[in-house]
Scaffold this active site. Structure first.
Site, PDB file in Angstrom:
ATOM      1  N   LEU A 144       4.773  -0.990  -6.204  1.00  0.00           N
ATOM      2  CA  LEU A 144       3.793  -1.995  -5.799  1.00  0.00           C
ATOM      3  C   LEU A 144       2.521  -1.341  -5.288  1.00  0.00           C
ATOM      4  CD1 LEU A 144       3.125  -5.009  -5.343  1.00  0.00           C
ATOM      5  CD2 LEU A 144       4.032  -4.730  -3.020  1.00  0.00           C
ATOM      6  N   ALA A 145       2.675  -0.301  -4.467  1.00  0.00           N
ATOM      7  CA  ALA A 145       1.498   0.395  -3.957  1.00  0.00           C
ATOM      8  C   ALA A 145       0.693   0.996  -5.097  1.00  0.00           C
ATOM      9  CB  ALA A 145       1.923   1.481  -2.971  1.00  0.00           C
ATOM     10  N   HIS A 175       7.741 -18.327  -6.243  1.00  0.00           N
ATOM     11  CA  HIS A 175       6.491 -18.628  -6.927  1.00  0.00           C
ATOM     12  C   HIS A 175       6.390 -20.063  -7.435  1.00  0.00           C
ATOM     13  CE1 HIS A 175       5.997 -14.406  -6.588  1.00  0.00           C
ATOM     14  NE2 HIS A 175       6.685 -14.067  -7.665  1.00  0.00           N
TER      15      HIS A 175
END
Length: 471
Positions: free
Chosen positions: A22-23, A242
């Site tokens: 993710l980073a 989501h």
């Protein structure tokens, strides 16, 4: 430097999981783009953290520079140099963050009394409770804004346990539960399209709408994420987060103001009015070939596709079905909301048959919407055809570049704006709605990669079917 219309105080960004996927793909590119646009404060430091050191600070910077080169188009070396000059790494664990706490205090001391700490927790779900406890024990959480990545538990009981652990350390106004779907320009545009247009808002109800579809197929498989999917599955990964959050935007009543309190109050009212999901109206699918993915258990019954019917029992939406569908290895990669409107009485156009009107919204980074209407076909006879009126906001205002979801949400955390983040009472109620499916999951049905799911999913909305693939 910061934009002229706002002042953001100096920040110490503490990124847990700084060497993770993710980073690499989102967080560092997001910080880079904010820096390039002048949206970061004038003074800041970034401290990456995790169990294992990536080497010296210079080696960590070189690693991040390479990742920026991979995920940022037309990298400006000057901007990258400035960003990386403020980057360092400090190891920590979920039970020992003393050295990290010292590094944060030193950075805050250099930035001054008005500096703030922004903590981004991108850690495995099993470590989340212990990480919050460590942040409290070491004093890092004091006054900090903490971004909390999903999942927020795995069911109703675990989510309540997690929430209690979080609240033992920080207050609700310090927690930013992130759902990147809500940071998308197009999702926010649902609210503008609804509430700023007198043509649309009066028709946005059960008197005019017969069904609503929220359809998020993905053509990607779970390759490389097999172990994660075995723990989570599609229902927990996508539906309880989501898609139901998007449903909240579509179904809410007009908020008094577009601020965190009013908007999240209205969204929570939607979830409070949702009927608990009926497992008999939920379809689970698994694409052929999933069992061959590394990390997937032999004979796994984990679902890679979910299609379901939901109801919001309010005056506005009573009796109107919401159809939600999402899955891996499907026929396209889309994020689509479709409202189907009631068809006027037929017969006045002779033998012509005509279908309902649709309002279709594509939830890509650049918002688009289309209205599909019945019109007269050119020629001597009164024959009908379908015409589409399209709206592309990127073409309407080409100089205004939308922020990517993580950029927008990181900026909102710096501003202290929780509008697009999930509140704890929302999380609790959504798990109540979803719990019947977790208690009694439907049998998993196979489907071919590249298809639109098993037959039971295809027929769930009835004879009109799904709007995707495009009708």
């Amino acid at each position: 430097m910061p934009t002229e219309h706002e002042h953001i105080p100096p920040q110490v960004f503490v990124l847990f999981g700084a060497t993770g996927d993710l980073a690499k793909r989102k967080l560092f590119p997001g910080l880079y783009h904010l820096a390039a646009a002048g949206r970061l404060p004038q003074e800041y430091f970034i401290i990456g953290s995790g169990r294992h050191s990536p080497g010296t600070d210079d080696e960590f910077r070189d690693r991040v520079r390479g990742e920026l080169g991979e995920f940022v188009k037309d990298l400006d070396e000057k901007v990258a140099d400035e960003l990386l000059s403020r980057l360092s790494f400090q190891t920590s664990t979920d039970d020992d963050g003393a050295e990290l706490a010292a590094a944060v205090r030193a950075a805050r001391g250099r930035l001054g009394d008005d500096s703030r700490t922004l903590v981004y927790l991108s850690v495995p779900p099993a470590a989340t409770k212990a990480m919050f406890a460590m942040l409290g024990k070491e004093g890092i959480a004091e006054g900090a804004r903490i971004v909390h990545e999903k999942p927020f538990g795995t069911d109703l009981e675990s989510s309540r346990e997690l929430d209690a652990a979080v609240k033992a350390v920080v207050s609700e106004d310090q927690v930013y539960r992130i759902d990147h779907f809500l940071g998308k320009e197009a999702v926010q545009n649902i609210l503008a399209l609804r509430f700023a247009n007198g043509l649309i808002e009066p028709a946005w109800n059960r008197s005019n709408v017969v069904s609503i579809q929220i359809d998020v197929p993905e053509d990607l498989t779970v390759e490389g994420r097999g172990a994660f999917y075995e723990e989570t599955g599609c229902f927990r990964d996508m539906i309880s987060t989501h898609l139901i959050q998007v449903l909240g935007f579509v179904a809410m009543e007009p908020p008094e103001r577009f601020d965190a309190t009013a908007l999240r109050n209205e969204k929570h009212k939607v979830f409070a009015a949702m009927k608990p999901l009926d497992p008999a109206r939920v379809v689970f699918g698994q694409y052929d070939g999933y069992l061959d993915v590394d990390g997937v258990a032999k004979g796994s019954k984990v679902e890679t596709l979910v299609a379901l019917e939901a109801f919001v029992d309010t005056d506005r939406w009573q009796g109107v079905p919401f159809y939600l569908r999402t899955g891996k290895a499907m026929g396209d990669n889309r994020k689509t909301v479709t409202l189907t409107f009631r068809t006027p009485p037929s017969g006045r156009f002779g033998d012509n048959s005509y279908g309902p009107d649709h309002l279709n919204m594509e939830l890509d980074d650049s918002p688009t919407a289309a209205i599909h209407l019945n019109v007269k076909r050119p020629g001597p006879d009164m024959a009908l055809t379908c015409a589409t009126f399209a709206l592309d906001l990127a073409l309407e205002d080409p100089d205004d570049v939308p922020l990517e979801a993580y950029e927008r949400l990181l900026l909102d955390v710096m501003r202290g704006d929780q509008t697009l983040f999930t509140r704890s009472d929302e999380v609790d109620r959504v798990w109540e709605v979803c719990q019947p499916v977790l208690d009694n999951p439907p049998a998993v049905q196979p489907y071919e990669p590249g298809s639109w799911g098993p037959e039971a999913a295809l027929t769930l909305p009835g004879p009109d079917g799904w709007r995707l693939p495009d009708a």
